[in-house]
Design an enzyme around this catalytic site. Structure first.
Site, PDB file in Angstrom:
ATOM      1  N   GLU A 189     -24.775 -17.840   1.145  1.00 52.66           N
ATOM      2  CA  GLU A 189     -24.010 -18.624   2.127  1.00 52.66           C
ATOM      3  C   GLU A 189     -24.364 -18.567   3.632  1.00 52.66           C
ATOM      4  O   GLU A 189     -24.065 -19.419   4.373  1.00 52.66           O
ATOM      5  CB  GLU A 189     -22.414 -18.373   1.878  1.00 52.66           C
ATOM      6  CG  GLU A 189     -22.252 -18.547   0.420  1.00 52.66           C
ATOM      7  CD  GLU A 189     -21.998 -20.162   0.072  1.00 52.66           C
ATOM      8  OE1 GLU A 189     -21.772 -20.971   1.105  1.00 52.66           O
ATOM      9  OE2 GLU A 189     -22.152 -20.432  -1.155  1.00 52.66           O
ATOM     10  N   SER A 246      27.901  14.692 -19.656  1.00 51.97           N
ATOM     11  CA  SER A 246      27.962  16.129 -19.161  1.00 51.97           C
ATOM     12  C   SER A 246      26.761  16.597 -18.454  1.00 51.97           C
ATOM     13  O   SER A 246      26.595  17.797 -17.885  1.00 51.97           O
ATOM     14  CB  SER A 246      28.067  17.170 -20.170  1.00 51.97           C
ATOM     15  OG  SER A 246      29.103  17.393 -20.858  1.00 51.97           O
TER      16      SER A 246
END
Ligand code: ZN
Ligand code: ZN
Length: 776
Positions: A88, A348
């Site tokens: 490119e 608990s």
């Protein structure tokens, strides 16, 4: 005389200044254009979440339904970058947005050949076009060039290349090299073959024609054309190119992964950024998912359909394992609900916080005793899990056996006003929000917590009492400087020692005879109605939280922390961190050991019969001497007590008697047969006795009773004394009311307003309390 000729010396500066002017004008023009026509906003990228080893966990479509993953050049195989630059834009790193020679050549060619030849577009110009797609006319081309220059002004070459790699179209809703790499090849872009790299450089030329999920012939032809070109330009090694040519291409479209979905959803909602590198450890996560799913499948027959697991690396405070449910896709069990952040009752599991606070405040050491007898605190009567009472137990025993009554009584003596702010500081934000409505039942699970908060809280035991925020992102501990001090370094060590014992009811039976026992400290919890089972465990390396239950809130008979959550906790530790001879926490310098009376946990006196080793904190823990045994004068048959006033000349002896607290004495009288008690005092004795009066168990001191006006509701009078006392005399507002035996329950109908209640024993010792009655 007019000067008609200029010499060079005069012209040059003039020319120079003109050039400077021209350049200045161009510069101003560019800057003005830059301001007038700002660059379009960057496109939204898919949120991508990685594990801490960089493997992809999950990604999210953009708002315009695109897979558009930001792709940094660093994440991509160098071959692909080479192929793109060669194809490119050979001069990408040299030009400033456009290539003047290429543009000129294109213009000339277009004119001479009479047709438009695309080309001459640099990568930067292509980025400009991808940001603002438009038709390709000369005018647009010119604007593209301007935009390209503008992009070069604003961004580095690397950033422009990143935009390019991220926006390249691959057909349909796939954009960018990274998305394409995962969707077409099911692999990260740094693991692409040369053939795949070349395909990804060529597909964007015509994505509709070349896209790999619709057909491969065109794409392969294009690939091969470029392989030949690369061979001609010597861009790649010829042999590699030959291999690439022979590599088969498959027609395919893979699903983007959706691993650790609850974790990723949590991150995507709470953390910004396109590319999130999370703290999750991929192999720990896979192990946790597998163990949790297997485990849930095993317990489904017991009406327990889901579970959640959170694993924290203690060294970095990082979340390394996170399972919000056993199976995200299991709709029948509400798999989409995230159990790590769901609000549940903790059972608990907060008890270690209370005991650690008590050790830290010098109220208690592990061997000191707490009462475990029926207790009525302003109408609140807690019960133990097994509905039994033990009379008196050590703090260690109470914590390990998770007894409810000692915990409630301890919380009452410490005060909600001390304990609730501690929990709020420790990150329990829901407790903080509800603080005005919380009562003593808080310590038994009467509040809301989330697995994330609870597991994070337990990291204080590995961090010398400090709490750090959790890290959800990879990298070094980001929150090192944000520590909050919850406890001193000393008390957590003592609690850890207690919680690591194996002699306890919630020890998993499956692990009884195994040698692969991980050394951990842990605490279980079961919520009211058996709706939630919890187990939180830790060693110096990891803190792991397990929740089991049903997301619809249904309880199940076997849904308890001991039965349902601990086995998975142990499996997780064995899989994640099994080292048989592990290094344990180092004992802080101020935690010391001493011998104490085994009956009281207090410092030994010559009267104490047995002793036991106990931890204490230097300068903090109480130094109370054991006062259980008193030497009394009695007659030979031990039926009568004497005081110095009534002591006969002979016919007496000295005997040691245990003098339990009034409340415990009362309970012993009812429940203990072999209970050594002092005989009553000499009835002929005339002397006034000193000492403590009876303990008034009801009504409560400094309390306001609300009574319906005409209900004739009565209040209970109950007092306790040591075993030598026979009678209590009750006075209401200084008026004699009734006499009773110690511990006997008698009632009275109160008037509105302040009440003074006095109880006197048969030795004339008094106790007085004030309370208030209001009508509604
Ligand atoms: Zn003693
Ligand atoms: Zn006497």
């Amino acid at each position: 005389m007019l000067k008609t000729k200029y010499n060079l010396k005069e012209i040059l500066p003039l020319f120079k200044s003109k050039v400077v002017y021209a350049l200045a004008i161009i510069l101003v023009l560019i800057l003005t254009l830059n301001i007038l026509f700002p660059l379009p906003k960057p496109k939204e990228f898919s949120k991508v979440i990685h594990a801490n080893n960089n493997s992809l966990l999950s990604a999210y479509l953009t708002k315009d339904d695109k897979w558009r993953m930001k792709t940094s050049p660093d994440e991509v195989t160098p071959d692909l970058i080479t192929a793109i630059l060669e194809k490119e834009d050979k001069w990408f790193y040299w030009h400033f947005g456009f290539n003047p020679i290429a543009v000129a050549r294109a213009v000339v060619q277009n004119i001479t050949r009479g047709k438009r030849i695309s080309g001459a577009s640099t990568i930067t110009m292509q980025v400009a076009r991808m940001l603002e797609p438009s038709s390709r006319t000369y005018g647009k081309k010119f604007l593209e060039i301007l935009r390209a220059v503008q992009l070069e002004m604003h961004y580095s070459k690397k950033e422009i290349l990143e935009m390019y790699l991220s926006l390249l179209p691959y057909g349909g809703n796939v954009e960018g090299v990274k998305s394409a790499s995962y969707i077409f090849f099911n692999r990260p872009p740094d693991k692409l073959s040369l053939s795949q790299s070349i395909l990804l450089t060529t597909i964007p030329n015509n994505p509709n024609l070349f896209r790999l999920d619709k057909g491969i012939d065109n794409a392969v032809k294009m690939r091969n054309r470029w392989i030949k070109k690369y061979a001609e330009t010597n861009t790649f090694n010829k042999r590699n190119l030959k291999d690439a040519m022979n590599e088969p291409v498959a027609l395919n479209r893979y699903q983007i992964k959706n691993e650790a979905p609850h974790f990723c959803n949590y991150l995507s909602q709470n953390y910004s950024g396109d590319n999130i590198k999370s703290s999750l450890d991929y192999s720990i996560q896979k192990t946790a998912e597998r163990l949790l799913l297997n485990y849930v499948n095993r317990v489904k027959s017991k009406n327990v359909s889901n579970g959640a697991v959170l694993i924290i690396d203690n060294k970095t405070n990082s979340v390394v394992g996170y399972c919000g449910s056993a199976d995200f896709n299991d709709i029948n069990s509400s798999g989409q609900v995230n159990g790590v952040i769901a609000l549940r009752s903790p059972g608990s599991t907060l008890k270690p916080a209370l005991y650690t606070l008590a050790f830290d405040n010098g109220l208690l050491t592990p061997e000191m005793k707490l009462l475990d007898i029926p207790t009525d605190i302003n109408g609140y009567e807690p019960e133990n899990f097994d509905q039994k009472f033990n009379g008196e137990v050590s703090a260690r025993y109470a914590l390990v056996n998770s007894l409810n009554i000692p915990a409630v009584r301890l919380l009452q003596s410490i005060g909600l006003d001390k304990f609730v702010p501690l929990l709020a500081k420790a990150g329990f934000s829901d407790i903080d929000k509800e603080k005005k409505n919380l009562g003593l039942s808080l310590i038994l699970g009467g509040c809301g917590v989330r697995l994330e908060q609870l597991t994070r809280f337990f990291t204080v035991f590995s961090h010398n009492g400090k709490l750090f925020p959790l890290n959800y992102l990879a990298g070094k501990n980001q929150n090192q400087d944000k520590a909050v001090k919850i406890f001193s370094p000393d008390a957590p060590y003592i609690t850890s020692q207690i919680l690591t014992t194996n002699e306890r009811p919630d020890f998993p039976a499956e692990f009884l005879y195994t040698t692969n026992l991980p050394k951990i400290a842990w605490k279980t919890g079961t919520s009211f109605g058996k709706r939630d089972a919890w187990a939180i465990g830790y060693n110096p390396d990891y803190t792991i939280g397990v929740w089991m239950g049903n997301f619809d809130g249904a309880g199940a008979p076997e849904l308890s922390g001991a039965e349902m959550a601990v086995p998975l906790l142990f499996e997780l530790f064995n899989a994640v961190d099994y080292k048989p001879k592990k290094k344990w926490f180092e004992k802080p310098n101020d935690v010391l050991e001493r011998d104490v009376c085994s009956e009281t946990g207090l410092l030994l006196t010559p009267n104490c019969e047995h002793y036991v080793k106990d931890f204490y904190i230097k300068h903090v823990s109480p130094n109370t001497k054991c006062n259980l045994y008193k030497t009394l004068y009695v007659d030979e048959k031990e039926t009568m007590q004497y005081c110095p006033e009534c002591l006969p000349a002979d016919g007496y002896k000295k005997v040691n008697y245990p003098l339990y607290s009034a409340e415990l004495t009362l309970w012993y009288l009812k429940n203990k047969t072999d209970f050594k008690r002092p005989p009553p005092h000499n009835p002929l004795c005339q002397s006034k006795r000193s000492g403590d009066g009876p303990a008034i168990l009801s009504p409560s001191a400094d309390y306001e009773y609300y009574i319906e006006e005409k209900s004739k509701q009565q209040l209970l009078l109950q007092g306790a004394s040591d075993a030598s006392i026979k009678i209590h005399y009750w006075y209401i507002n200084d008026q004699f009311y009734k006499s009773s035996k110690p511990g006997e329950r008698i009632f009275f109908q109160p008037q509105k307003g302040l009440l003074t209640i006095t109880c006197m024993d048969d030795l004339g010792r008094k106790t007085m309390i004030h309370t208030k009655v209001s009508f509604y």
